[in-house]
Design a protein around this motif. Structure first.
Motif: not given
Length: 67
Positions: A30, A32-33, A36-37
């Motif tokens: 996984y 995280s957002k 990813r940014a």
């Protein structure tokens, strides 16, 4: 009979859990957002630097052919 059945069930559960731990998961890790940014920002910087270096290379090649 119930006692034997209960013991066998618990032993089977333990074996099943142990086997599950040994097998690798095919599920991807996984991300995280926010992570990813940051990865997208880094990728954008890399592409910008590659574009800039390729432009300078083509400019220098053009100048060398002109001279």
């Amino acid at each position: 009979m119930n006692r034997k059945k209960k013991i066998n069930e618990t032993l089977k559960k333990r074996i099943k859990k142990a086997n599950a731990k040994l097998n690798k998961s095919t599920k991807p890790r996984y991300i995280s957002k926010a992570e990813r940014a940051t990865l997208d920002d880094e990728a954008a910087l890399v592409t910008e630097t590659v574009d800039a270096t390729s432009e300078t290379i083509t400019d220098s090649e053009i100048e060398s052919t002109v001279n």
